[in-house]
Design an enzyme around this catalytic site. Structure first.
Site, PDB file in Angstrom:
ATOM      1  N   CYS A  62       0.896  -1.216  -0.015  1.00  0.00           N
ATOM      2  CA  CYS A  62      -0.031   0.016   0.031  1.00  0.00           C
ATOM      3  C   CYS A  62       0.820   1.231  -0.053  1.00  0.00           C
ATOM      4  CB  CYS A  62      -0.909  -0.077   1.066  1.00  0.00           C
ATOM      5  SG  CYS A  62      -1.990   1.437   1.292  1.00  0.00           S
ATOM      6  N   SER A 118       0.485   3.767   1.833  1.00  0.00           N
ATOM      7  CA  SER A 118       0.871   4.165   3.156  1.00  0.00           C
ATOM      8  C   SER A 118       2.139   3.247   3.763  1.00  0.00           C
ATOM      9  CB  SER A 118      -0.262   3.996   4.419  1.00  0.00           C
ATOM     10  OG  SER A 118      -0.974   2.579   4.236  1.00  0.00           O
ATOM     11  N   HIS A 142       5.058   5.113   2.569  1.00  0.00           N
ATOM     12  CA  HIS A 142       5.347   6.146   3.620  1.00  0.00           C
ATOM     13  C   HIS A 142       6.154   5.523   4.870  1.00  0.00           C
ATOM     14  CE1 HIS A 142       3.714   9.045   0.903  1.00  0.00           C
ATOM     15  NE2 HIS A 142       2.377   8.826   1.052  1.00  0.00           N
ATOM     16  N   HIS A 200      -1.091  -5.108   5.060  1.00  0.00           N
ATOM     17  CA  HIS A 200      -2.662  -4.699   5.668  1.00  0.00           C
ATOM     18  C   HIS A 200      -3.576  -5.113   4.537  1.00  0.00           C
ATOM     19  CE1 HIS A 200      -1.635  -0.530   4.789  1.00  0.00           C
ATOM     20  NE2 HIS A 200      -2.913  -0.562   4.189  1.00  0.00           N
ATOM     21  N   CYS A 250     -11.950  -2.606  20.198  1.00  0.00           N
ATOM     22  CA  CYS A 250     -12.343  -2.923  21.486  1.00  0.00           C
ATOM     23  C   CYS A 250     -13.879  -3.360  21.600  1.00  0.00           C
ATOM     24  CB  CYS A 250     -12.309  -1.737  22.507  1.00  0.00           C
ATOM     25  SG  CYS A 250     -13.567  -0.769  22.243  1.00  0.00           S
ATOM     26  N   CYS A 307     -16.491   0.494  22.822  1.00  0.00           N
ATOM     27  CA  CYS A 307     -16.753   1.857  22.849  1.00  0.00           C
ATOM     28  C   CYS A 307     -17.953   2.486  21.976  1.00  0.00           C
ATOM     29  CB  CYS A 307     -15.766   2.547  22.331  1.00  0.00           C
ATOM     30  SG  CYS A 307     -15.289   2.475  20.604  1.00  0.00           S
ATOM     31  N   CYS A 326     -17.227   1.857  18.057  1.00  0.00           N
ATOM     32  CA  CYS A 326     -17.645   0.468  17.598  1.00  0.00           C
ATOM     33  C   CYS A 326     -19.188   0.198  17.510  1.00  0.00           C
ATOM     34  CB  CYS A 326     -16.843  -0.394  18.687  1.00  0.00           C
ATOM     35  SG  CYS A 326     -15.225  -0.470  18.428  1.00  0.00           S
ATOM     36  N   CYS A 371     -11.984   3.895  16.529  1.00  0.00           N
ATOM     37  CA  CYS A 371     -12.040   3.207  18.129  1.00  0.00           C
ATOM     38  C   CYS A 371     -10.887   3.976  18.605  1.00  0.00           C
ATOM     39  CB  CYS A 371     -12.178   1.716  18.095  1.00  0.00           C
ATOM     40  SG  CYS A 371     -11.661   1.025  19.566  1.00  0.00           S
ATOM     41  N   GLU A 394      -9.252  -4.514   0.396  1.00  0.00           N
ATOM     42  CA  GLU A 394      -9.139  -3.452   1.587  1.00  0.00           C
ATOM     43  C   GLU A 394      -8.737  -1.887   0.810  1.00  0.00           C
ATOM     44  OE1 GLU A 394      -6.996  -0.850   4.305  1.00  0.00           O
ATOM     45  OE2 GLU A 394      -6.261  -1.447   2.537  1.00  0.00           O
TER      46      GLU A 394
END
Length: 355
Positions: A37, A39, A42, A57, A87, A90, A93, A101, A142
């Site tokens: 990717c 990212s 980077h 990922h 988590c 929260c 989520c 999150c 993704e």
């Protein structure tokens, strides 16, 4: 198993690692392909990866083993991976926005990712894909989910005129997604000839050169054909936000998908005078506040829509995978992905078990 590991800034190599065992709620996935990717590039170039990290990922594979309490998908099921751990408790989520999150972690950044023969994934993060879908294409779920989320954040509606800034992998996927979802007209900016050709092939009505993509040039074009929604996919240090604002109609929206690597300057006057909305889009989520968490294949998830688009457009999208590199040559894969002049769009890394 073989697994890539960061050794230091701009240094990655493949070594041996134990095959991981899934714990409660986890699934072991035998990786079929993992994309590099922007990212990743980077983080790699800037030395942000911690030594010992296994990156990656954008991954797809086959369910190999189930941990305690996991009922599915069954072993042998081909899947795309939503590479998040959150988590689950929260407000983010609960509202389907678990990518933001406060405790969110991304596989391949905060934990072992897909540049290995196997990866452990929370079972609720697995999305079955059709048997016939090439693993390298399934791994594009993704970044395609990133695009789907960015379109949602921007309030995309069929019939709109859309400007895609940038024609890297995410930009080209954005062209394909906007076309599939009913955009009225699509403009795209491209730096390199192969990117321009890819944008046109995927449905861009107008492909702009660098000289045509300046704020001044886009302001003139935008007066004649105002843009409803601009998707920023470049990031880095580009002045793309000024360009987007110049092209947009009054009341238009900029949806920012790009990863900016430093402070940027921004002329806020066009944003003010045209009451432009500037929204930021990170990762992916689920559409409804009451989105089910029992199975990652929930139909309202951005990943599910991404797989739908990839499946419908697979013949036109597979050419985006310009390079396939074996895992043992992962350092070369990063070099190829960074060299856009050499024609790279998406570099896919394939473990020996899937080669």
């Amino acid at each position: 198993m073989q697994a890539a590991r960061i050794e230091g800034p701009r240094s990655i190599a493949v070594g041996r690692a134990p095959v991981p065992e899934p714990g409660p709620g986890e699934t072991r996935v035998r990786i079929s392909a993992c994309g590099i990717c922007g990212s990743d590039l980077h983080l790699y170039r800037l030395g942000f990866f911690a030594p010992g990290t296994t990156p990656g990922h954008e991954m797809a594979g086959v369910v190999d083993a189930l941990g305690d309490g996991v009922e599915g998908p069954a072993t042998g099921t081909p899947v795309a991976v939503e590479p998040l751990r959150t988590c689950g408790r929260c407000a983010c989520c609960a509202s389907g926005r678990d990518a933001i999150c406060p405790d969110a972690q991304m596989l391949g950044v905060h934990g072992p990712g897909g540049l290995a023969e196997y990866a452990l994934v929370d079972a609720v993060r697995l999305f079955p894909v059709p048997e016939a879908l090439d693993g390298r294409l399934a791994a594009l779920a993704e970044p395609m989910a990133v695009v789907v989320h960015g379109l949602k954040r921007g309030g995309f509606a069929p019939g709109q005129r859309v400007l895609v800034l940038g024609a890297g992998a995410v930009g080209l996927l954005a062209v394909a997604a906007a076309r599939h979802l009913g955009a009225g007209e699509i403009w795209a900016t491209a730096r390199h000839p192969h990117q321009a050709a890819g944008a046109a092939a995927l449905g861009a009505d107008r492909v702009l050169t660098e000289s045509e993509a300046t704020p001044a040039a886009l302001a003139g074009m935008g007066r004649e054909a105002p843009i409803d929604l601009a998707l920023e996919t470049v990031g880095g240090t580009a002045d793309t936000l000024d360009a987007a604002a110049a092209a947009l109609r009054p009341g238009g929206v900029v949806s920012v998908l790009g990863f900016f690597t430093g402070r940027i300057s921004l002329d806020t006057l066009p944003l003010l005078l045209k009451e432009i909305s500037l929204v930021w889009s990170y990762c992916y989520g689920r559409e409804r506040p009451d989105a089910p968490r029992a199975r990652g294949s929930a139909a309202d998830a951005d990943f599910a829509r991404a797989i739908e688009i990839l499946t419908a457009q697979r013949d036109s999208l597979l050419p985006l995978v310009t390079h396939t590199v074996p895992l043992e040559q992962v350092s070369r894969a990063f070099e190829l992905a960074a060299d856009k002049r050499a024609g790279a769009v998406k570099v896919s890394v394939v473990p020996p078990s899937s080669a």
